[in-house]
Design an enzyme around this catalytic site. Structure first.
Site, PDB file in Angstrom:
ATOM      1  N   ILE A 162       2.038   0.704   7.373  1.00 47.72           N
ATOM      2  CA  ILE A 162       3.404   1.189   6.923  1.00 47.72           C
ATOM      3  C   ILE A 162       3.576   2.514   7.628  1.00 47.72           C
ATOM      4  O   ILE A 162       4.750   2.685   8.085  1.00 47.72           O
ATOM      5  CB  ILE A 162       3.393   1.821   5.648  1.00 47.72           C
ATOM      6  N   GLY A 165       0.189   9.734   9.110  1.00 52.22           N
ATOM      7  CA  GLY A 165       0.591  11.136   9.136  1.00 52.22           C
ATOM      8  C   GLY A 165      -0.518  11.942   9.597  1.00 52.22           C
ATOM      9  O   GLY A 165      -1.084  11.362  10.732  1.00 52.22           O
ATOM     10  N   CYS A 166      -0.553  13.305   9.347  1.00 53.80           N
ATOM     11  CA  CYS A 166      -1.522  14.182  10.026  1.00 53.80           C
ATOM     12  C   CYS A 166      -2.995  13.776   9.427  1.00 53.80           C
ATOM     13  O   CYS A 166      -3.840  14.551  10.158  1.00 53.80           O
ATOM     14  CB  CYS A 166      -1.029  15.723   9.807  1.00 53.80           C
ATOM     15  N   ALA A 168      -3.686  11.006   7.586  1.00 51.12           N
ATOM     16  CA  ALA A 168      -4.165   9.570   6.885  1.00 51.12           C
ATOM     17  C   ALA A 168      -3.081   8.276   7.533  1.00 51.12           C
ATOM     18  O   ALA A 168      -2.341   8.895   8.257  1.00 51.12           O
ATOM     19  CB  ALA A 168      -3.870   9.570   5.294  1.00 51.12           C
ATOM     20  N   LYS A 186      -7.051 -16.184   2.634  1.00 55.24           N
ATOM     21  CA  LYS A 186      -8.155 -16.189   3.823  1.00 55.24           C
ATOM     22  C   LYS A 186      -8.079 -17.400   4.459  1.00 55.24           C
ATOM     23  O   LYS A 186      -8.018 -17.398   5.838  1.00 55.24           O
ATOM     24  CB  LYS A 186      -9.675 -15.975   3.117  1.00 55.24           C
ATOM     25  N   ASP A 361       4.245  21.587   0.798  1.00 56.77           N
ATOM     26  CA  ASP A 361       4.673  20.674   1.862  1.00 56.77           C
ATOM     27  C   ASP A 361       5.841  19.619   1.803  1.00 56.77           C
ATOM     28  O   ASP A 361       5.816  18.558   2.203  1.00 56.77           O
ATOM     29  CB  ASP A 361       3.367  19.796   2.300  1.00 56.77           C
TER      30      ASP A 361
END
Length: 580
Positions: A162, A165-166, A168, A186, A361
């Site tokens: 998807i 980031g910094c 993850a 499977k 943040d």
């Protein structure tokens, strides 16, 4: 006629005595002339500093300014004045004195009636608040029927990436309902593939039996925490702040997670804040796109030059369609819709402040978006990796060393944070830092460039900007929203409205026009309006299977209802409208 003159004279003398002997109050803001917005909000006063562990002051209805000296017992005040008057008289009160005390008794009756009216209003607000508080606490959990499942990475089918980031990478995921679905997935080769590459039917639609991806799995990048579960949980504990109790019930390798007294707070659920359904540690897998997107974060056995460890933390959350930044790149919301979006952020931030947590943040990349049945966006604050959720310091962080972390987003860091200097007794107050960030993000929501991003002469820095440099919003933006955004971006935190006051202002501007149109804001009119809003909101919630955005916002407003805070917001709005 003589009795009327005596009563009139008694009222004048009684008023003079009260003004002479009653204690002189300090400047207070209530029903009188509107004061500044500084420190207005949930139980705050201008200049007042609330200690981290202090309980919020019970908020009732403030008496009008002319009754402020009745904060002490009415009976005690009357007895005190009578004693002083009798000492001066030295012979008992004559007819004139009896008239004075008769008038004084009439005045006390009026004040007691006003106090009783205020108590009734406060009681009505508390009853409304209790009803809607329970409703807004309900946050759907798709895994609530599987209390002992979902704590292993092997329980999920991982789809496409998807985003990253910094710290993850995030992947779409699903959990098969039955074991045969897992075998079917499977067999079809769907593990590691998203809906864009799954089998299609003859009509171009997704083939029957193909899994959808309601979850998002966040895989943290583990560079410095080591490979033990204890070290991982300690290093990444802030990510667990929005996790539910059930989410932390799993086994972490050989470790069972226990919240410690020194660990971060646990955030109560809120509709505008992300919820972590499951959290667990596991070995790092080689997921789709990993070698191309983040090879340096992988363990050496996947990429020889990789810096990552072989085990890390995984978080399972709801999969949202997009971020706020992505949404605004594609669409420009109407002014009313943008106002409601800003209001949602303020509701989320107010909840954080009530819990003694600062996000630190906030930015459009960390805000997720979904839509209701009418296509209106619903915003959710995510990514708590940089949050301040210390159980001991609350929102006042001791800044005794320059090595203390201020937060994650330097561009949208409030002035009181970015300009703070370390010292033996220095403290950074984060109680209104996230509120300031909402003011900056509001520019993006209303279709303008964020003044604290970019380069060139138009770029502002939170450390040095002046309020006169803030760009003017267009006339299409409602005047109340324009005034509020500038108020949120005031440099001095003491002059900045709290998130609760700001949210109440937008609530009243959207749905309280009838109340604001009154020349004199009376308690009975206000309570009647609140009861009407409560009934309409409950009815709308029952008639629709899934509440729309407006209904959800009205429920949040009523769940946080406090009489004094509502009066402050109404006064602030009235002062803005009366200003030239």
């Amino acid at each position: 006629m003589a009795v009327r003159q005596a009563l009139g004279r008694g009222l004048q003398l009684g008023r003079a005595l009260l003004l002479r002997f009653a204690p002189k109050p300090g400047p207070l803001f209530g029903w009188g002339k509107p004061g500044p917005a500084a420190a207005w909000g949930r139980g705050e006063r201008p200049g007042q500093v609330v200690s981290p562990g202090a309980q919020p002051r019970p908020v009732g209805l403030p008496l009008p300014d002319r009754y402020r000296f009745f904060r002490q017992s009415v009976a005690g005040l009357a007895a005190r004045i009578q004693r002083q008057f009798m000492v001066r008289a030295r012979g008992g009160a004559g007819p004139c004195g009896r008239a004075v005390f008769l008038a004084f008794g009439l005045g006390l009756g009026l004040i007691e009636e006003k106090q009783a009216e205020g108590r009734r209003a406060a009681s009505a607000c508390q009853e409304i608040q209790a009803i809607f508080t329970q409703k807004t606490k309900r946050v759907s959990d798709p895994l609530d029927t599987r209390c002992w499942q979902g704590f292993r990475l092997e329980d999920y089918l991982i789809g496409q990436a998807i985003g990253k980031g910094c710290n993850a990478a995030v992947y779409e995921a699903t959990m098969p309902t039955l074991p045969q679905h897992l075998e079917k997935a499977k067999h079809l080769g769907l593990i590691g593939k998203g809906p864009d590459v799954v089998l299609k039917g003859a009509d171009g639609e997704q083939a029957p039996g193909t899994p959808t991806f309601p979850f998002a799995i966040k895989m943290m990048w583990n560079i410095s925490a080591g490979s033990s579960s204890e070290a991982i949980l300690s290093k990444m504990s802030q990510e667990l702040v929005p996790a539910s109790r059930v989410a932390l019930a799993g086994e972490y390798g050989a470790v069972t997670y226990r919240r410690s007294r020194d660990g971060p707070k646990q955030l109560a659920p809120h509709p505008n804040i992300i919820r972590v359904f499951r959290a667990f540690t596991s070995s790092v897998p080689l997921l789709p796109g990993a070698l191309a997107d983040y090879p340096d974060m992988l363990p050496p056995h996947y990429y020889p030059e990789g810096l990552g460890h072989g085990r890390t933390l995984f978080l399972v959350m709801k999969n949202y369609p997009c971020t706020l930044r992505q949404y605004l790149e594609e669409q420009t919301p109407s002014s009313r819709l943008a106002t409601m979006m800003t209001l949602q952020l303020l509701e989320g931030v107010d909840h954080l402040v009530q819990q003694g947590i600062a996000h630190r943040d906030l930015k459009s990349d960390n805000i997720l978006v979904e839509w209701d049945s009418d296509g209106c966006p619903w915003l959710v604050i995510s990514d708590f990796g940089c949050c301040l959720a210390d159980q001991h310091v609350g929102l006042r962080l001791p800044f005794n060393s320059s090595s203390v972390e201020r937060g994650g987003n330097g561009s949208l860091m409030a002035p009181e944070v970015s300009t703070a200097h370390s010292g033996p007794s220095a403290v950074i107050d984060y109680s209104k830092a996230d509120t300031w960030a909402v003011g900056a993000i509001a520019y993006e929501i209303f279709g303008l460039a964020n003044p604290f991003y970019g380069q060139g002469s138009a770029h502002l820095e939170s450390r040095s900007y002046q309020e006169a440099q803030l760009p003017e919003m267009p006339e299409s933006v409602p005047p109340e929203a324009r005034r509020l955004v500038r108020s949120l971006l005031q440099r001095e935190a003491s002059k900045r409205p709290s998130a609760r006051l700001a949210a109440n202002v937008l609530h009243l501007s959207l749905w309280g026009e009838h109340l604001l149109a009154l020349k004199n804001l009376k308690l009975d009119k206000m309570i009647a309006w609140l009861l009407q809003q409560s009934a309409a909101t409950l009815l709308a919630d029952r008639l629709r299977e899934k509440s729309c955005v407006e209904t959800k916002l009205q429920m949040l407003f009523l769940a946080n209802l406090e009489c004094e805070a509502l009066c402050q917001a109404a006064l602030l709005l009235s002062s803005w409208r009366a200003a030239p």
